[in-house]
Design an enzyme around this catalytic site. Structure first.
Site: not given
Ligand code: NAD
Length: 431
Positions: A121
């Site tokens: 990561k």
């Molecule tokens: P993203 O940047 O697309 O979205 C993040 C979201 O979280 C946004 O809607 C943002 O407004 C919200 N957010 C941020 N801070 C916040 C807070 N304090 N309270 C409430 N909401 C808040 O990110 P993503 O890619 O959707 O990732 C989200 C989670 O999923 C992370 O933990 C990431 O590690 C995990 N994840 C992502 C992927 C991927 O393919 N993108 C894969 C596996 C896991």
């Protein structure tokens, strides 16, 4: 001789033992699985130390001529089963402990769905919302160049995570390619389709969340049709998850993101909400919704809760208030070990991150395979293979959980840690 043997100590010296952050949560999860590892338990200490930890300075010229410095990380937790694989996060609060934990969860996740990767990561301590597009590109390119020492299509393959996307992946791919003197599409996944990206990758994580949610609902006899869902985080993961559940007849009653919390007891219009986020950057103020104070999110009446934002959102402070029958962890590490116990004691089924959000890396694997073979698959093929892998992995985890009478998290860790440590055992220790 004895004096030269270092004392067994689970903590790398660069961590503060009084504030382990998310890495401490991972260590507790490993301790819970250790009794189930049998003879492989002799290797368990390797999981408690990342293989390689790189901290880099990322200096860039700002548009106004000032020089700004940002701290960047790339951690390769384990590469026993294959090259490192895991996303890159741009966030002002990123820490080394967080990136270490996220890299370790990638090792577990990749082994859980049996894709041939280790875990890695990366991240930069930067608020991308405060950068111009040109500054964001310079940060991305300089960071990629700095970590270029250890990444590569057969070494470690980054992907999108919080605040990074296809555009950032294109810059990373281009920077790495310029440095090695050839176009290396396989160095990152989650790229634009026109640069060797895969159909279905953008939706893959949310699709995987939806698939395991359906599998679990079926097993506990809870219909998706009419189920009320509360989602925290409405970005890549939360947005797609909400859309797929709504299309299947569920009611997305509440969504919280960094801008606020919106609610509608009869079900939010997910299409309108996604359009509002695209236009305004957050859910707050979306027409046809009621706005709630953020803390009330945890009291929402619902059948399914999907944390899909950041880690450590469900803690001992709010776990007792959650009314859902099922929590599906779209985010990585959203539930602390103490909160996990509270939910389990209250009979809430927790589908852990290390399987729930594994759809993203599964389709990243497909993208990497397609790039190597320069032969691209149809979206139907991708979604079919994704469904097969997710359902197969979830079924195996469910079985281990019922055989050993453990949580789905411990069951996932049992399967994954056995695979990782078996590979370590087969390879033996160099030199
Ligand atoms: P993203 O940047 O697309 O979205 C993040 C979201 O979280 C946004 O809607 C943002 O407004 C919200 N957010 C941020 N801070 C916040 C807070 N304090 N309270 C409430 N909401 C808040 O990110 P993503 O890619 O959707 O990732 C989200 C989670 O999923 C992370 O933990 C990431 O590690 C995990 N994840 C992502 C992927 C991927 O393919 N993108 C894969 C596996 C896991």
């Amino acid at each position: 001789m004895q004096a030269n043997v270092p004392q067994k100590h689970p903590l790398p010296s660069y961590l503060d033992p009084n504030d382990l952050g998310p890495w401490g949560d991972f260590l507790q999860q490993v301790d819970r699985v250790t009794p189930y590892l049998g003879k492989l338990g002799r290797w368990v200490e390797t999981l408690k130390r990342p293989k390689r930890t790189l901290i880099v300075d990322v200096p860039i010229m700002m548009d106004d001529g000032r020089i700004a410095h940002f701290e960047g990380y790339r951690v390769q937790h384990n590469t026993s089963r294959g090259p490192g694989k895991g996303g890159v996060r741009f966030h002002q609060d990123v820490t080394l402990s967080e990136v270490m934990a996220l890299s370790a969860w990638m090792s577990v996740k990749n082994a859980a769905v049996n894709v041939p990767y280790g875990g890695a990561k990366g991240g930069i301590r930067v608020n991308p919302q405060l950068l111009t597009d040109a500054e964001l590109e310079r940060v991305t390119r300089r960071y990629t160049s700095e970590i270029g020492l250890i990444i590569g299509p057969t070494k470690d393959i980054p992907a999108p995570d919080v605040n990074t996307n296809e555009r950032v992946m294109a810059w990373m791919m281009d920077t790495y390619s310029m440095n090695v003197g050839e176009t290396a599409t396989g160095v990152v996944t989650g790229k634009p389709i026109d640069l060797g990206g895969s159909l279905g990758r953008r939706e893959a994580t949310g699709r995987g969340v939806f698939i395991v949610g359906c599998e679990a609902s079926q097993r506990i006899g809870m219909p998706i049709q009419g189920a009320r869902i509360a989602i925290q985080g409405f970005g890549n993961v939360g947005g797609v998850t909400g859309k797929l559940f709504a299309e299947a007849g569920a009611l997305v009653v509440a969504v919280q993101d960094h801008s606020g919390t919106v609610y509608h007891p009869g079900g939010l219009d997910v299409t309108t909400l996604l359009a509002h986020v695209a236009a305004h950057g957050g859910v707050n103020g979306c027409p046809g919704t009621e706005s709630l104070p953020s803390d009330q999110f945890w009291d929402i009446e619902c059948e399914i809760m999907v944390p899909a934002a950041l880690e450590r959102q469900i803690t001992e402070a709010n776990a007792g208030r959650i009314r859902a029958k099922m929590v599906i962890e779209g985010a990585n590490g959203p539930t602390t070990p103490m909160a996990d116990d509270i939910l389990t004691d209250r009979g809430v089924l927790v589908i852990p991150d290390v399987i729930a959000n594994a759809g993203g890396v599964t389709v990243s694997y497909f993208e990497w395979v397609q790039d190597f073979s320069s032969f691209f698959w149809s979206e139907d093929e991708i979604n079919e293979r994704l469904g097969k892998i997710m359902r197969g992995a979830f079924g195996a985890i469910w079985q281990v959980a019922s055989d050993h009478r453990v949580s789905l998290r411990t069951a996932t860790f049992i399967i994954a840690c056995q695979r990782i440590l078996h590979a370590r055992d087969l390879r033996g220790l160099y030199p």
